[in-house]
Design an enzyme around this catalytic site. Structure first.
Site: not given
Ligand code: 3PG
Length: 226
Positions: A48, A52, A136
Site C-alpha cells: 500500500e 504522503r 480498515k
Molecule cells: C496507516 O496509515 O495505515 C498507519 O499509519 C500505519 O500504522 P503503523 O505505522 O502503526 O503500522
C-alpha cells in the site's frame, strides 16, 4: 490478479490470501522496485503506497506496470481526485484513513477495492451503507486493539476488517487469529528508515517472518496466490 484488470472481488481474495498489507511511505521513486522485490522475496508481493510523499503516485504507476500480478494499491487517499489519480495509475485497491461515503461509492463504481478507515460502529455502518466490503480498522491499537475489535465485530459479524495502526510483529498473531480479520496492515516491515538506509534484506526478513505467522495461523490458505 492474473489478467491484470481491476476487480474488487479478485482483490479482496488476494488481500485475504496474503493476510498482510505493508503500509509504505516512499521518499523516492527509486526505492519502489527494490522494496517490492524484497517484499516479494519474503513471500509478500503486496504494497500500500501512501500518498504522503511526492514520489507515491509515480511509484504506484511504476509498480503496477512492472508487477502486473502484484497486489499494489494506494493509501492515504483522502479525495475523489486522488482516488481517480491512483486508479488511473494502476492501483488495485484504495485505502483511506476515513469513512468518506463519496469516495467509497466512487471506488465501488470503478470496481476497485476500497478500504475505508473506521473505528466506531457509526463509521462502520456508514462505510457498509456506501458499499465498502472491507473495513480498515484504524487506528487499531489506540482505539482499543484486539478487545475493542472483538466488541465491534459483535453486531457486525459478517464484516471483515483490516486492523492497521500499531500492528507489529509482536501483536500480529493476536489480530490474525480473529475470524473477522481478513488481513493486517502496517508499516513495521517497511519502516521509512529501513528504506532510506536501503536495508532491503531486512525488509525481506521482516516480511518473511510476518508471512510465516500467517501460514501458521491459516495453513489451508497460505500466501502466494495474490
Ligand atoms: C496507516 O496509515 O495505515 C498507519 O499509519 C500505519 O500504522 P503503523 O505505522 O502503526 O503500522
Amino acid at each position: 490478479m492474473p489478467d491484470g484488470t481491476a476487480s474488487a472481488a479478485r482483490t479482496i481474495a488476494a488481500v485475504r490470501s496474503l493476510g498482510l498489507l505493508p503500509v509504505v511511505e516512499l521518499d523516492e521513486v527509486a526505492q519502489a522496485e527494490p522494496l517490492f522485490d524484497a517484499l516479494s522475496a519474503g513471500g509478500l508481493p503486496a504494497a500500500e503506497i501512501t500518498l504522503r510523499t511526492p514520489a507515491a503516485l509515480e511509484a504506484i504507476g511504476l509498480l503496477a506496470k512492472a508487477y502486473p500480478d502484484g497486489l499494489i494499491g494506494a493509501g492515504t487517499v483522502r479525495s475523489l481526485d486522488d482516488a481517480a489519480r491512483v486508479i488511473d495509475a494502476g492501483a488495485r485497491f484504495v485505502v483511506s484513513p476515513a469513512t468518506d461515503p463519496e469516495l467509497i461509492a466512487f471506488c465501488v463504481e470503478q470496481d476497485v477495492l476500497v478500504l475505508p478507515g473506521a473505528c466506531t460502529p457509526t463509521e462502520v455502518q456508514a462505510a457498509l451503507r456506501a458499499g465498502a466490503e472491507l473495513i480498515k480498522f484504524f487506528p487499531a491499537e489506540l482505539s482499543g486493539g484486539v478487545a475493542y475489535l472483538k466488541a465491534l465485530a459483535g453486531p457486525f459479524r459478517e464484516v471483515s476488517f483490516v486492523p492497521t495502526g500499531g500492528v507489529n510483529a509482536a501483536n500480529l498473531a493476536e489480530y490474525l487469529a480473529l475470524p473477522h480479520v481478513a488481513a493486517c496492515g502496517g508499516s513495521w516491515m517497511v519502516a521509512p528508515g529501513l528504506l532510506r538506509a536501503k536495508e532491503f534484506l531486512r525488509v525481506e526478513q521482516l516480511a518473511a517472518a510476518a508471512v510465516s505467522v500467517v501460514e501458521q495461523l491459516r495453513p489451508a490458505q497460505g500466501p502466494g496466490t495474490a
